[in-house]
Design a protein around this motif. Structure first.
Motif, PDB file in Angstrom:
ATOM      1  N   SER A   1       0.832  -1.213   0.000  1.00 25.23           N
ATOM      2  CA  SER A   1       0.000   0.000   0.000  1.00 25.23           C
ATOM      3  C   SER A   1       0.859   1.253   0.000  1.00 25.23           C
ATOM      4  N   LEU A   2       1.941   1.247   0.762  1.00 26.07           N
ATOM      5  CA  LEU A   2       2.847   2.393   0.810  1.00 26.07           C
ATOM      6  C   LEU A   2       3.541   2.603  -0.544  1.00 26.07           C
ATOM      7  N   ILE A   3       4.046   1.518  -1.123  1.00 28.05           N
ATOM      8  CA  ILE A   3       4.730   1.635  -2.417  1.00 28.05           C
ATOM      9  C   ILE A   3       3.777   2.151  -3.473  1.00 28.05           C
ATOM     10  N   ARG A   4       2.552   1.652  -3.454  1.00 28.79           N
ATOM     11  CA  ARG A   4       1.551   2.117  -4.426  1.00 28.79           C
ATOM     12  C   ARG A   4       1.267   3.608  -4.235  1.00 28.79           C
ATOM     13  N   ALA A   5       1.074   4.039  -3.012  1.00 29.20           N
ATOM     14  CA  ALA A   5       0.766   5.448  -2.745  1.00 29.20           C
ATOM     15  C   ALA A   5       1.922   6.349  -3.175  1.00 29.20           C
ATOM     16  N   PHE A   6       3.143   5.966  -2.820  1.00 30.07           N
ATOM     17  CA  PHE A   6       4.302   6.797  -3.175  1.00 30.07           C
ATOM     18  C   PHE A   6       4.565   6.793  -4.675  1.00 30.07           C
ATOM     19  N   SER A   7       4.216   5.696  -5.367  1.00 24.88           N
ATOM     20  CA  SER A   7       4.429   5.663  -6.817  1.00 24.88           C
ATOM     21  C   SER A   7       3.533   6.670  -7.524  1.00 24.88           C
ATOM     22  N   HIS A   8       2.380   6.962  -6.942  1.00 21.47           N
ATOM     23  CA  HIS A   8       1.473   7.948  -7.528  1.00 21.47           C
ATOM     24  C   HIS A   8       1.800   9.367  -7.073  1.00 21.47           C
ATOM     25  N   SER A   9       2.561   9.483  -6.000  1.00 16.76           N
ATOM     26  CA  SER A   9       2.887  10.813  -5.484  1.00 16.76           C
ATOM     27  C   SER A   9       4.160  11.375  -6.089  1.00 16.76           C
ATOM     28  N   HIS A  10       4.862  10.559  -6.867  1.00 15.47           N
ATOM     29  CA  HIS A  10       6.075  11.006  -7.576  1.00 15.47           C
ATOM     30  C   HIS A  10       7.110  11.597  -6.618  1.00 15.47           C
ATOM     31  N   ILE A  11       7.246  10.978  -5.444  1.00 17.01           N
ATOM     32  CA  ILE A  11       8.309  11.369  -4.513  1.00 17.01           C
ATOM     33  C   ILE A  11       9.489  10.454  -4.801  1.00 17.01           C
ATOM     34  N   PRO A  12      10.575  10.972  -5.369  1.00 13.95           N
ATOM     35  CA  PRO A  12      11.656  10.128  -5.897  1.00 13.95           C
ATOM     36  C   PRO A  12      12.256   9.185  -4.847  1.00 13.95           C
TER      37      PRO A  12
ATOM     38  N   HIS B   1       8.933 -10.688   2.349  1.00 12.70           N
ATOM     39  CA  HIS B   1       9.024 -11.148   0.968  1.00 12.70           C
ATOM     40  C   HIS B   1       7.945 -10.501   0.102  1.00 12.70           C
ATOM     41  N   PRO B   2       8.331  -9.918  -1.042  1.00 15.08           N
ATOM     42  CA  PRO B   2       7.361  -9.268  -1.939  1.00 15.08           C
ATOM     43  C   PRO B   2       6.521 -10.299  -2.674  1.00 15.08           C
ATOM     44  N   ASN B   3       5.423  -9.842  -3.248  1.00 15.32           N
ATOM     45  CA  ASN B   3       4.637 -10.683  -4.143  1.00 15.32           C
ATOM     46  C   ASN B   3       4.410  -9.934  -5.454  1.00 15.32           C
ATOM     47  N   TYR B   4       3.601 -10.479  -6.334  1.00 17.75           N
ATOM     48  CA  TYR B   4       3.468  -9.856  -7.653  1.00 17.75           C
ATOM     49  C   TYR B   4       2.677  -8.540  -7.614  1.00 17.75           C
ATOM     50  N   PHE B   5       2.083  -8.196  -6.462  1.00 17.47           N
ATOM     51  CA  PHE B   5       1.473  -6.875  -6.321  1.00 17.47           C
ATOM     52  C   PHE B   5       2.521  -5.798  -6.008  1.00 17.47           C
ATOM     53  N   THR B   6       3.668  -6.227  -5.507  1.00 20.46           N
ATOM     54  CA  THR B   6       4.712  -5.274  -5.104  1.00 20.46           C
ATOM     55  C   THR B   6       5.368  -4.625  -6.317  1.00 20.46           C
ATOM     56  N   PHE B   7       5.676  -5.429  -7.330  1.00 17.74           N
ATOM     57  CA  PHE B   7       6.581  -4.974  -8.388  1.00 17.74           C
ATOM     58  C   PHE B   7       5.989  -3.982  -9.399  1.00 17.74           C
ATOM     59  N   PRO B   8       4.717  -4.107  -9.830  1.00 17.23           N
ATOM     60  CA  PRO B   8       4.224  -3.140 -10.815  1.00 17.23           C
ATOM     61  C   PRO B   8       4.350  -1.685 -10.364  1.00 17.23           C
ATOM     62  N   PHE B   9       4.003  -1.402  -9.115  1.00 17.84           N
ATOM     63  CA  PHE B   9       4.078  -0.008  -8.643  1.00 17.84           C
ATOM     64  C   PHE B   9       5.512   0.400  -8.327  1.00 17.84           C
TER      65      PHE B   9
ATOM     66  N   THR C   1      11.494   6.939  -2.894  1.00 18.54           N
ATOM     67  CA  THR C   1      10.865   6.395  -1.695  1.00 18.54           C
ATOM     68  C   THR C   1      10.369   4.968  -1.894  1.00 18.54           C
ATOM     69  N   PRO C   2       9.685   4.634  -3.011  1.00 16.04           N
ATOM     70  CA  PRO C   2       9.279   3.234  -3.185  1.00 16.04           C
ATOM     71  C   PRO C   2      10.466   2.274  -3.173  1.00 16.04           C
ATOM     72  N   LEU C   3      11.585   2.679  -3.780  1.00 15.66           N
ATOM     73  CA  LEU C   3      12.762   1.810  -3.771  1.00 15.66           C
ATOM     74  C   LEU C   3      13.324   1.676  -2.359  1.00 15.66           C
ATOM     75  N   SER C   4      13.296   2.749  -1.587  1.00 14.18           N
ATOM     76  CA  SER C   4      13.752   2.691  -0.195  1.00 14.18           C
ATOM     77  C   SER C   4      12.862   1.762   0.620  1.00 14.18           C
ATOM     78  N   LEU C   5      11.570   1.815   0.376  1.00 12.39           N
ATOM     79  CA  LEU C   5      10.641   0.913   1.078  1.00 12.39           C
ATOM     80  C   LEU C   5      10.917  -0.540   0.702  1.00 12.39           C
ATOM     81  N   TYR C   6      11.190  -0.747  -0.577  1.00 12.21           N
ATOM     82  CA  TYR C   6      11.495  -2.112  -1.032  1.00 12.21           C
ATOM     83  C   TYR C   6      12.789  -2.608  -0.364  1.00 12.21           C
ATOM     84  N   SER C   7      13.777  -1.746  -0.260  1.00 14.64           N
ATOM     85  CA  SER C   7      15.029  -2.124   0.404  1.00 14.64           C
ATOM     86  C   SER C   7      14.779  -2.445   1.872  1.00 14.64           C
ATOM     87  N   HIS C   8      13.913  -1.657   2.507  1.00 15.23           N
ATOM     88  CA  HIS C   8      13.554  -1.911   3.910  1.00 15.23           C
ATOM     89  C   HIS C   8      12.891  -3.283   4.048  1.00 15.23           C
TER      90      HIS C   8
END
Length: 467
Positions: free
Chosen positions: A78-89, A105-113, A91-98
């Motif tokens: 949910s966080l990655i999806r929200a930040f991907s729409h907010s165009h805050i550079p 473990h991510p699933n196939y909903f994680t990667f598109p956003f 941050t989604p990658l930082s969340l993924y690293s966290h």
């Protein structure tokens, strides 16, 4: 337990219905912390949505990344999806690293956003690193994940990789085809974009509006009027309504292909128009050197209550320039400078004015505009002055401008050739030899019999002026 469930429902209701300001979001955040509800996925999702609506996403990150030892994957998605729409550079990658560091473990909903944010940021290298995880985890064949990676490649200009991934995909949908068309279009390979569009038809995949807009843009850029007409017929056959985006794309295609009348008919047929629609018409008339008609449409636009933007003013000044409407151009530019349109003139507006005055032989006035403007003169402006001064037979001005161009780009052979040609036309052969010597010193080799100077802003793409 039931009491906590009731409280959770109340929090969700407040978030959905009564959360109307940043202050409300902060108050609810305090209650979530006090009652230790940040791990509740339903509350977390609705709180993230509310925070996004009120531009508070950054401030809520610690709630989920610091106060919860190991948040549920749904919260991170949910966080990655929200930040991907907010165009805050980043941050989604930082969340993924966290997530990765905390063994979430991510699933196939994680990667598109996640890939969407990397596409928006043009982060090609990072996308390749993430893709290794996709393959390792077995999500490489998921069409949504693959489509989002296609978009990264297209946005970053790696159209060959885009094509390779597309060909390797076991399943493709309309998005897959559309992204490949976009990739070729963004790379300037317009014929390839239209070929893919044709192949899409043969494959039995029905295009959507985004596909059509990109195919029409490729037609506009390549001058493929036949394909553009075919797409228009297809739109009519399928009974698609010409909304503002699709209609504007059609107008842009027609006017750039020289069919201004057809573009105007589409304009008149449309129920809804915006500033981009009007700009397409005015730019088309400017390209067709119909300056008087462009001004009429510009006046209609203002009378209709549509506020002109920076592109509109570039288009109308360009129309004045190409049609020799010096007084009208001066008037519009002075109103722009005085703030009538709500923004200050940018370098393109000044370039149009310099071109307008130079074409009209008003060299000194053009030079004064360049001298007084709040920008450094561009090559396009000096190029306009050079063309104007040569057409006026003003050798001193031409020499001055040509020398300026040489100073700006001492390694550009074309500018030395311009200067050499000027000296040759005046019989100043010692100066010709001096210019040749300067070229030899810089290892610049060129046939001095011909050359060109490119003028950036005020001429159709690809047009160069032979000297």
């Amino acid at each position: 337990m039931n009491g906590m469930g009731v409280f959770t429902d109340r929090v969700v209701t407040v978030l959905k219905t009564f959360c109307r300001s940043q202050s409300h979001v902060k108050q609810i955040q305090a209650q979530i912390i006090v009652h230790n509800l940040q791990s509740n996925t339903t509350i977390a999702y609705n709180f993230i949505t509310a925070s996004q609506s009120h531009n508070l996403l950054i401030s809520v990150l610690p709630l989920f990344t610091l106060l919860i030892p190991k948040p549920h994957l749904f919260i991170f998605n949910s966080l990655i999806r929200a930040f991907s729409h907010s165009h805050i550079p980043n941050t989604p990658l930082s969340l993924y690293s966290h997530m990765h560091k905390n063994s979430i473990h991510p699933n196939y909903f994680t990667f598109p956003f996640l890939f969407k944010s990397l596409s928006d940021s043009r982060c090609f290298v990072q996308s390749q690193c993430v893709y290794t995880h996709v393959v390792k985890l077995g999500y490489g064949n998921d069409v949504y994940v693959s489509n989002s990676l296609l978009d990264v490649y297209a946005s970053c200009g790696y159209v060959q990789l885009c094509r390779q991934l597309f060909d390797e995909m076991p399943h493709r949908d309309v998005v897959s085809w559309t992204v490949l068309i976009m990739g070729y279009r963004f790379s300037g390979r317009f014929d390839d974009a239209l070929l893919v569009f044709e192949q899409m038809q043969y494959a039995g995949v029905v295009p959507n509006r985004v596909t059509m807009v990109n195919a029409l843009a490729a037609c506009a850029s390549s001058g493929s009027i036949e394909m553009g007409i075919w797409i228009h017929d297809m739109i009519n056959r399928n009974g698609w309504e010409l909304d503002v985006i699709l209609g504007t794309a059609l107008i842009d295609m027609y006017v750039k292909c020289g069919r201004v009348g057809d573009g105007l008919r589409v304009f008149n047929y449309m129920k809804e128009r915006n500033v981009f629609t009007w700009n397409a018409v005015i730019k088309g008339l400017a390209l067709a050197k119909s300056g008087e008609e462009a001004i009429l449409w510009f006046n209609r636009m203002e009378f209709g209550g549509v506020r002109a933007d920076e592109v509109t003013l570039v288009a109308i000044l360009s129309a004045c320039s190409h049609s020799g409407l010096v007084d009208k151009g001066r008037l519009i530019f002075s109103m722009l400078v005085d703030g009538k349109y709500g923004f200050c003139p940018n370098v393109k507006h000044y370039a149009c004015m310099v071109d307008l005055l130079a074409r009209a032989g008003q060299l000194q006035e053009a030079f004064e505009i360049m001298r007084c403007m709040p920008f450094e003169p561009t090559k396009a402006m000096w190029g306009s002055l050079l063309i104007g001064s040569k057409s006026q037979g003003n050798f001193e001005f031409s020499e001055f401008v040509a020398r300026k161009l040489v100073e700006m780009e001492p390694d550009n052979t074309a500018y030395y050739v311009q200067l050499s040609n000027l000296y040759a036309e005046s019989g100043r052969w010692s100066d010709v030899e001096r210019v040749r010597g300067m070229m030899k010193e810089r290892d610049l080799i060129k046939d001095l019999g011909c050359s060109s100077v490119e003028v950036e802003h005020q001429r159709p793409a690809g047009e160069v002026l032979a000297m």
